[in-house]
Structures are given as C-alpha cells and as structure tokens.
Write an enzyme that holds these catalytic residues in place. Structure first.
Site, short mmCIF file in Angstrom:
data_model
loop_
_atom_site.label_atom_id
_atom_site.label_comp_id
_atom_site.label_asym_id
_atom_site.label_seq_id
_atom_site.Cartn_x
_atom_site.Cartn_y
_atom_site.Cartn_z
N GLY A 155 7.58 -2.18 -11.84
CA GLY A 155 8.22 -2.08 -13.15
C GLY A 155 9.72 -2.31 -13.14
O GLY A 155 10.42 -1.81 -14.02
N THR B 29 11.41 -5.24 -13.60
CA THR B 29 11.77 -6.08 -14.73
C THR B 29 11.66 -5.30 -16.03
O THR B 29 12.54 -5.36 -16.90
CB THR B 29 10.85 -7.31 -14.78
OG1 THR B 29 10.84 -7.92 -13.49
CG2 THR B 29 11.32 -8.30 -15.79
N HIS C 144 -23.64 -2.73 9.20
CA HIS C 144 -22.19 -2.86 9.36
C HIS C 144 -21.46 -1.89 8.43
O HIS C 144 -20.63 -1.09 8.88
CB HIS C 144 -21.80 -4.32 9.06
CG HIS C 144 -20.34 -4.61 9.18
ND1 HIS C 144 -19.81 -5.33 10.23
CD2 HIS C 144 -19.28 -4.28 8.40
CE1 HIS C 144 -18.51 -5.42 10.08
NE2 HIS C 144 -18.15 -4.80 8.97
N GLU C 145 -21.81 -1.93 7.14
CA GLU C 145 -21.13 -1.06 6.19
C GLU C 145 -21.47 0.41 6.43
O GLU C 145 -20.61 1.28 6.29
CB GLU C 145 -21.49 -1.45 4.75
CG GLU C 145 -20.99 -2.83 4.32
CD GLU C 145 -19.50 -3.03 4.54
OE1 GLU C 145 -18.74 -2.05 4.43
OE2 GLU C 145 -19.09 -4.17 4.84
P1 ADP Z 1 8.30 -5.94 -11.03
O1 ADP Z 1 9.38 -6.65 -11.75
O2 ADP Z 1 8.74 -4.68 -10.37
O3 ADP Z 1 7.51 -6.79 -10.09
P2 ADP Z 1 7.29 -5.68 -13.68
O4 ADP Z 1 8.40 -4.95 -14.30
O5 ADP Z 1 7.20 -7.12 -13.97
O6 ADP Z 1 7.23 -5.45 -12.12
O7 ADP Z 1 5.95 -4.94 -14.08
C1 ADP Z 1 4.79 -5.64 -14.33
C2 ADP Z 1 3.98 -4.93 -15.37
O8 ADP Z 1 3.44 -3.71 -14.87
C3 ADP Z 1 4.78 -4.50 -16.57
O9 ADP Z 1 4.84 -5.52 -17.50
C4 ADP Z 1 4.00 -3.32 -17.10
O10 ADP Z 1 2.97 -3.76 -17.92
C5 ADP Z 1 3.40 -2.72 -15.86
N1 ADP Z 1 4.16 -1.56 -15.38
C6 ADP Z 1 4.74 -1.44 -14.18
N2 ADP Z 1 5.34 -0.24 -14.05
C7 ADP Z 1 5.13 0.42 -15.20
C8 ADP Z 1 5.51 1.72 -15.69
N3 ADP Z 1 6.21 2.57 -14.94
N4 ADP Z 1 5.12 2.06 -16.92
C9 ADP Z 1 4.41 1.21 -17.68
N5 ADP Z 1 4.04 -0.02 -17.29
C10 ADP Z 1 4.38 -0.43 -16.07
ZN ZN Z 2 -16.34 -4.47 8.07
MG MG Z 3 9.82 -8.59 -11.72
#
Ligand code: ADP
Ligand code: ZN
Ligand code: MG
Length: 609
Positions: free
Chosen positions: A208, A210, A425-426
């Site tokens: 999250g 971004t 196996h499993e």
């Molecule tokens: P990063 O940039 O860290 O790779 P993003 O911010 O793009 O991740 O997150 C991807 C998606 O995951 C977001 O658009 C959201 O839908 C979901 N997400 C991730 N963390 C959260 C959070 N803490 N609360 C709500 N949604 C989240």
């Molecule tokens: Zn295996």
């Molecule tokens: Mg990102």
C-alpha cells in the site's frame, strides 16, 4: 512517409465516394430531357403540357403523357414575362398548373455550390491532416525531455484519504505529520522548524505504498504529481535528467504540493554498480534528483515522497539528511490489519451474513494488502460465476487458494498410477507437517492439480511470526522432503514431481548456513556478499568473501541440515505409518480433505514443547 501515403489514400477514397454521390445526382437530373424555350412554347400552344414548376431559372415541365422536360430561362425575366414575350395565348394556360418555387432549397445549393467548393474543401482537409501529423511529430520531439508526470488534483469523490488505507497505523501517524506541514506551514516556519523535504516509503510489494502516498495528498488537499522511476529513463542519455528538471519546475509552480516518485529504485540504485551502458543515464538522472532536492527552498512547501521495495539497493546519497531523511516502513499487515483491509475492500461487495472475514484473515498470514484485495475480487468473480447474489465463505476460501497456488485444473488428465503417487506424496507432506510440533498446521490436502503443482498441502501459520528458530527450519525441511521420501519408500523410486520441493529445501538449508548463522561449525557469521549488479538483464548476486576451504565446509553443513530434516521426516513416517495409509485412502476417494476431516483421521496436532 507512410503516414503521407495513408492520408492520401483516405483522401482518394473520400473523393471517390463523393464523386459517386454526385454522379447519381446528375443522372437523376438527366432523366428530364432538356429542351429549348421555343419547343416549350410550341408544346404549351399545342396543349401538351400539364404541369410547370419554376425553380429559379429552371423550368421543370411535365407533359400530359407523363414525360418530363427541363428548360432554362433568362435570369432577368420572370416566367410570366416570358410567356408574354412569346405571345402565348392565355387560354392555352388554363389547364396548366404553374407553381414557382423558392430557389433556396438544399438541393439547389448543393447542386450549385458543391462543384466549386468541394475541391478546395478536400484539398484543405488533406492539408490539415498532413499538418497535424507533422505537428504531432514535432511536439513529440519537443516534449521528449519534459516530465510526463500525471497531476491529479482529485475531486471530492475519487479522493483517497487515510480512511481508505486500513491498518498501517504507524505509517499513517508519521504521514499525518506531513499532512500537517502541508496544510499549516506557517505554524512550523514561525518556530523555525524546517519542513522535511523527502519521505521514503519502504515496504514489500503490495503493502500500500502508492495508496498511502495518494492518501497523503488527499488528506492535505494539495496537488499531487505522480511519476514512476522508470519513466525518467529513456534510451538517450540526458533525457531523464531533463525530465527531473521539468518535473520539479512543474511542482514549484503549484506549491504547496506533493511530488511522488514511485519505484525510485529504478533510478536510485547505488551508483557505480552495474555493467553496461544503462547506468550512465541512471546516474545522471539520480544526480539531477539530488540537485533538485537540495535546490528548493525550505519555504517552498514541496514534499517529495518516494516509494521502493528495495531499500537495500538505494544510493546512500539519497538517504542523507536533507533529502529522503524521513523513512516510513510499511510492514506486511498483521491479523488485525488484514481483517481491516478485507473490510475496506468488501465495502462495495455484497457479503453473505455468514461470511467471516476474521477466518479469512487468519488463513492469510503473510499476504499483502494487494493480495487481500485480489482475494475479495476473485471471490466476487467466483460468486458471480456460480450465479449467487452474495459472496459466501466457500468463495473466499477458494479465492485464497487460487491466489496462493493458482487455479484448480480439474480437467488435467492423470492416470491411476499418477494419482496414487500424488496421493502418497501429498500425504507425506501433510503427515510430517502435522506431527512435527514446530511446523505450521495443515489446513487442506488435495490431489487436484493447481497451477503447476500436481497436488498441494496447504499449511497456514497459526499466528504472525517475525522470527524463526533453527528447529522450525529443520521441521520445514522435513516437511519439504517428506513427499520425496514417501514416494521412495512406497514405490521404490522417485518421480520428477518432487523437484521444486528439493530445490526449496536446499535453498532453505543454504540460508541457514550462510545468512542466519545457524551452523555451529561455521559460527555466527554470514557468508557471501550480496551485491546488486545488472549484467545483460540478469542480476548477479553473490560475491564470495570466503575461501575455497570454507566453501567445502558450507556444502557439508548444508548436507547436514538436509540430513537432519530427512531424519526427522523418516522418524515420523515410520511411526505413523497407519495414519499415512488412511490419509492416502481418503485422498484417493475424495481428492481433497479439509482441516477437520484431516484431524479426525490422524488425531490432534502435538503441541510444541
Ligand atoms: P505498493 O505500491 O506498495 O506496491 P499499492 O499501494 O499499489 O502497493 O497497493 C496495491 C493495492 O492493494 C491498493 O490499490 C489497495 O487496493 C490494496 N491495499 C494495499 N494495502 C492496503 C491497505 N492498507 N488498505 C487498503 N487497501 C490496501
Ligand atoms: Zn511436494
Ligand atoms: Mg506501488
């Protein structure tokens, strides 16, 4: 040149179509025979005419026998003057209906004007398209060095705020401060406090980062410029730097604002590492970012937020005070946060009353926010596919497995023999996981192919753990080897199905020795310098910092750890032979066994001492 040809082709086709329309117009008119005025007058006199329509200078005549004719008169004279001039006897006109039409009809105009205007119009259109093509090419060349930053001053509705980010409490607290700076800068300036310039968000992919950066902009209600690290880098040296300049210029114009550089490791890698040409451009871009960050005044109220999941590769200069001196770490969500994230993402999805997000959170230790969002989405798709109006627990569980291992492949044809091998196996994995006290409990065993796996045993940690002891790792190795061992035991030979198990066991054993210092013989130190280098698109990782002799010892220790795992697994398999057989029987019958059923078969899991 290609474009020119294309334009010309379009032009030509349009021309043909219009020409076709015209010729059809023209032939319509041709149906009426054109006659001279004398003929018309004589026809009137001899009483052949039934109907006359005057449109402008054109006289359309319909004869009594239905024939149509057309005559042209002089512009100055009206039709009645014409009749007078030709001394037509008024009595001859009695049976003839005469109507005079205004010549402003559409037909008239089209017919009169188009032949003159059309060529010009077509040439004009042609030129316009050509110019536009040129201009586009031109402006593309001109804006090459411009930043392609997307600025969104989001409207009320689509604005992301802290409410949309579940969990991540510490990160939000840190960032709340940034919001404060942006909203009430004076409060801080008056006390002589410097506003931080850069904030670095660190965290695994999908945690999250971004989203948080956008929510800061939403909370502070300031413009937000978003650019990804890779967008700076083009094929040509210098473009990145010039984009950085233009990005900061844009930002300065709309201060206070947030400038967000996503995935900064694309440009911010440690300088000087890396072979080949690309790092030259990257270095210049990075330098420019540093220069710009030093360059703006502390009173300018621009805050640069950057995000990365590879803090280890960042150039130290980026992390120096005055640049990205604030670091906000975003962890993978714990149980409570996972539930909260699931809640946020289920807001617009109809969940059945009995659907329990808490159990979903319990089953998803180690999942990121993005994974969780994905699970809810997959569950909604599954519910829709089976024609339900609500998402039920089943959908959610199925979605977890789909996200974890891949979609079920029920249609894969397997022979009875293969099925039996997979079952043993499993069952081996499941049995050892169950009876090894430190291994994670078994949630599900299945011999239905999923993703690339022939079958799978789903183990879920009962709690969120951040540290692991040596005994747990040995158990993990034992569980990984169990499939292979049982196959060998029962069938006398092994199949290729165990390859990835063995690879993972070996990698784990190596980490125990070289990364975690868990070998008594080699002592508490790490082996091998992990350095980032990009060469021909591949990352070359390890650099040896130990001698040939030590390398031998490392190999020995890896073998020892694997041996220890093997022993543990063997003991369990021998001791619980009957249970193994009952798991296999159940698997062959039902293909999938869930947790409670499994525990009924083998008894409760022994507690860790
Ligand atoms: P990063 O940039 O860290 O790779 P993003 O911010 O793009 O991740 O997150 C991807 C998606 O995951 C977001 O658009 C959201 O839908 C979901 N997400 C991730 N963390 C959260 C959070 N803490 N609360 C709500 N949604 C989240
Ligand atoms: Zn295996
Ligand atoms: Mg990102």
């Amino acid at each position: 040149m290609k474009k020119l040809i294309k334009n010309f082709a379009i032009f030509f086709i349009v021309f043909l179509i219009i020409a076709a329309i015209f010729s059809s117009f023209a032939t319509q008119g041709d149906k009426a025979e054109t006659v001279g005025l004398e003929t018309l007058i004589s026809q009137i006199n001899s009483g052949q005419v039934s109907d006359i329509v005057v449109v402008g200078n054109k006289i359309n005549v319909t004869l009594k026998d239905g024939k149509k004719e057309m005559a042209q008169k002089e512009a100055v004279d009206s039709f009645s003057t014409l009749l007078n001039n030709f001394k037509v006897d008024p009595s001859k006109m009695v049976g003839v209906s005469i109507s005079v039409k205004d010549e402003s009809g559409l037909d008239y105009w089209l017919a009169n004007i188009i032949p003159f205007v059309l060529p010009f119009l077509l040439v004009g259109v042609f030129l316009y398209f050509m110019m536009r093509g040129l201009q586009n090419a031109n402006s593309r060349a001109m804006s090459f060095g411009q930043s392609t930053a997307k600025d969104f001053a989001p409207d009320e509705k689509s604005r992301v705020t802290f409410k949309d980010v579940a969990g991540a409490k510490e990160a939000k607290e840190e960032l709340a401060e940034i919001v404060e700076f942006l909203r009430y800068p004076k409060k801080f300036h008056e006390l002589g406090a410097k506003i931080p310039r850069g904030v670095l968000l660190l965290g695994a992919p999908g945690t999250g980062k971004t989203l948080l950066a956008r929510s800061v902009a939403g909370e502070a209600q300031v413009p937000f410029f978003h650019m990804s690290g890779s967008e700076f880098v083009e094929m040509f040296v210098g473009v990145g730097a010039s984009r950085v300049r233009s990005l900061f210029q844009k930002a300065k114009k709309s201060a206070p604002c947030i400038l967000f550089i996503d995935e900064i490791d694309a440009v911010g890698r440690r300088r000087g590492a890396g072979l080949g040409g690309s790092h030259d451009e990257r270095e210049q871009t990075l330098n420019q970012i540093l220069v710009e960050m030093d360059g703006f005044e502390p009173t300018q109220n621009i805050i640069v937020i950057a995000a990365t999941n590879r803090p280890d590769v960042l150039d130290p200069a980026l992390l120096r005070p005055g640049r990205f001196d604030r670091r906000v770490v975003i962890d993978l969500p714990d149980l409570k946060d996972r539930e909260a994230i699931l809640r946020v993402h289920s807001r617009r999805k109809p969940l059945a009353k009995e659907a329990n997000l808490k159990t979903i959170a319990e089953r998803t230790a180690g999942f990121s926010g993005a994974d969780l969002a994905n699970i809810l989405n997959e569950a909604a798709i599954l519910a829709a596919r089976s024609g339900r109006k609500e998402i039920v627990n089943e959908d959610l569980f199925e979605a977890i497995e789909k996200v974890m291992i891949g979609p079920e492949r029920k249609s894969r044809v397997i022979t009875e023999k293969e099925k039996k091998i997979t079952a043993y196996h499993e069952a081996g994995h499941a049995l050892v996981a169950h009876f090894s006290p430190t291994a994670d409990p078994v949630h599900k065993v299945s011999i239905i192919a999923r993703g690339s796996a022939g079958g799978y045993t789903l183990k879920v940690p009962s709690e969120d753990r951040h540290m692991h002891a040596k005994s747990e790792f040995i158990s993990e190795i034992a569980v990984l080897l169990a499939g292979h061992l049982v196959e060998k035991d029962i069938f006398g030979e092994v199949t290729t199905g165990a390859t990835s198990d063995l690879r993972r066991a070996t990698a784990l054993a190596r980490s125990l020795v070289t990364d975690y210092g868990m070998s008594d013989k080699l002592g508490p130190r790490t082996y091998g310098e992990k350095e980032e280098m990009i060469f021909l698109g591949r990352e070359i990782h390890e650099q040896r910092d130990y001698s040939e002799k030590v390398a031998e010892k490392i190999d020995e220790e890896i073998a020892n750890f694997i041996k220890a795992g093997e022993e543990e697994a063997k003991t369990i398999i021998v001791e619980h032979r009957t249970q193994l057989e009952s798991i296999v029987a159940a698997l062959l019958e039902k293909e999938t066994i869930e947790k409670t059923e499994f525990e009924n078969l083998v008894g409760p899991k022994p507690k860790a001492a």
